[in-house]
Design an enzyme around this catalytic site. Sequence first.
Site, short mmCIF file in Angstrom:
data_model
loop_
_atom_site.label_atom_id
_atom_site.label_comp_id
_atom_site.label_asym_id
_atom_site.label_seq_id
_atom_site.Cartn_x
_atom_site.Cartn_y
_atom_site.Cartn_z
N LYS A 179 6.58 47.11 -23.04
CA LYS A 179 7.55 48.20 -22.91
C LYS A 179 7.19 49.44 -23.75
CE LYS A 179 11.96 46.48 -21.66
NZ LYS A 179 13.28 46.01 -22.03
N ASP A 184 17.49 50.42 -19.25
CA ASP A 184 18.27 49.43 -20.01
C ASP A 184 19.60 50.01 -20.53
OD1 ASP A 184 16.65 47.23 -19.70
OD2 ASP A 184 15.49 47.61 -21.52
P1 NAP Z 1 14.34 42.42 -30.93
O1 NAP Z 1 13.76 43.78 -30.76
O2 NAP Z 1 13.48 41.31 -31.39
O3 NAP Z 1 15.62 42.54 -31.91
C1 NAP Z 1 16.29 41.38 -32.35
C2 NAP Z 1 17.54 41.78 -33.13
O4 NAP Z 1 18.24 40.57 -33.49
C3 NAP Z 1 17.24 42.52 -34.44
O5 NAP Z 1 18.27 43.44 -34.69
C4 NAP Z 1 17.28 41.37 -35.46
O6 NAP Z 1 17.60 41.79 -36.79
C5 NAP Z 1 18.41 40.53 -34.91
N1 NAP Z 1 18.34 39.15 -35.38
C6 NAP Z 1 17.46 38.19 -35.00
N2 NAP Z 1 17.70 37.04 -35.67
C7 NAP Z 1 18.76 37.29 -36.49
C8 NAP Z 1 19.48 36.50 -37.44
N3 NAP Z 1 19.15 35.23 -37.68
N4 NAP Z 1 20.51 37.08 -38.11
C9 NAP Z 1 20.85 38.37 -37.87
N5 NAP Z 1 20.19 39.16 -36.99
C10 NAP Z 1 19.17 38.63 -36.31
O7 NAP Z 1 14.96 41.90 -29.53
P2 NAP Z 1 15.53 42.78 -28.32
O8 NAP Z 1 14.45 43.00 -27.33
O9 NAP Z 1 16.25 43.95 -28.87
O10 NAP Z 1 16.55 41.74 -27.63
C11 NAP Z 1 17.76 41.37 -28.29
C12 NAP Z 1 18.60 40.49 -27.37
O11 NAP Z 1 19.01 41.23 -26.22
C13 NAP Z 1 17.84 39.27 -26.82
O12 NAP Z 1 18.71 38.16 -26.86
C14 NAP Z 1 17.51 39.65 -25.40
O13 NAP Z 1 17.41 38.52 -24.54
C15 NAP Z 1 18.71 40.50 -25.03
N6 NAP Z 1 18.42 41.48 -23.96
C16 NAP Z 1 19.18 41.41 -22.81
C17 NAP Z 1 18.96 42.34 -21.81
C18 NAP Z 1 19.78 42.27 -20.54
O14 NAP Z 1 19.40 42.88 -19.53
N7 NAP Z 1 20.91 41.60 -20.57
C19 NAP Z 1 17.96 43.33 -21.94
C20 NAP Z 1 17.23 43.37 -23.13
C21 NAP Z 1 17.46 42.43 -24.13
P3 NAP Z 1 16.45 42.25 -37.83
O15 NAP Z 1 16.11 43.66 -37.47
O16 NAP Z 1 17.09 42.10 -39.15
O17 NAP Z 1 15.29 41.31 -37.60
#
Ligand code: NAP
Length: 279
Positions: free
Chosen positions: A64, A100
């Site tokens: 991405k 998104d």
């Molecule tokens: P990412 O860039 O890896 O970000 C993950 C986020 O979760 C960060 O803010 C991280 O905090 C936080 N996090 C992870 N483990 C944690 C914990 N144990 N305690 C507190 N915070 C925690 O991932 P992303 O791409 O943004 O995706 C995030 C979620 O959205 C995923 O579940 C994904 O499947 C979902 N999503 C859904 C769609 C849809 O179309 N529905 C689209 C995109 C993503 P830190 O910064 O502190 O690490």
Amino acid sequence: MRLQVIGDPVLHSKSPALHAAMLSALGLDIPYDARTVRRGELPEYLRWAREHGVTGFNATMPHKEDVLPLLDEIDPAAKAVGSVNTVCLRRGRWVGFSTDGAGAAAALKHELSVDPAGLTVTLLGAGGAAKAVALALADAGAERVYVCNRTLSRAEGLCALDPSGRLTPAGFDGDALRRCAQASRLVVNCTSLGMAGCPGQFETFDFLDALPDGAAVYDLIYHPAETELLAQARRRGLPACNGLSMLVWQGVLALEHFLDRPLDRPAMAAAAAAALNQM
Ligand code: NAP
């Protein structure tokens, strides 16, 4: 014309089923398939795609952001977010879009009847998805979006991207979440907490008790369909919805880019949702 979703891993992607359902509803015989493209293989893929009649693709992990420098043009919304999920070949030029954030805003409107204009929102997370959603909420006129993240510096970095000053960084501990929730009509979970296969869980859901009457909860996660956050919200009588609708709506908006024309969005969303619900 041929469409694809690329990524690694990608073979589990719901995008082929989602797009096949919409294309079929439109009576269009355009193939859409998944192709594994590993990190570093994008230049080779773009050459291959041109040679094989691919006129558009969705990009998922890990492309991405990596694809940006290889594009000829980037839509302003995608530029602001710093990532694309949709790439179209237009007059021989690769053009990138991000659907998104707009997909999340559409899902909020259609599934929870939430219009972010004038609202205060508690947004959990500051990763890639949070960035797209936070900027879309600010763009849709949210009064204030508290970006609550475990790593505060990441929340600060995200908020600094927004020129309107509507994004405010906050911590992720129980007190911080409760303070933000008190003022919020909407909670959006953009963390991976609660996702199948992701270790960890919210330390407490007490912040949900601080929300004012009429507040709603949206979780970007859709696997599992009912996260603990959603279950806790429903137990408190709060309207709650999972992220399948965001997946659907970002797909609808992507298809409009691929076909380069407006579509009957609710009809497309209904076709896509029906296909996903059968999976
Ligand atoms: P990412 O860039 O890896 O970000 C993950 C986020 O979760 C960060 O803010 C991280 O905090 C936080 N996090 C992870 N483990 C944690 C914990 N144990 N305690 C507190 N915070 C925690 O991932 P992303 O791409 O943004 O995706 C995030 C979620 O959205 C995923 O579940 C994904 O499947 C979902 N999503 C859904 C769609 C849809 O179309 N529905 C689209 C995109 C993503 P830190 O910064 O502190 O690490």
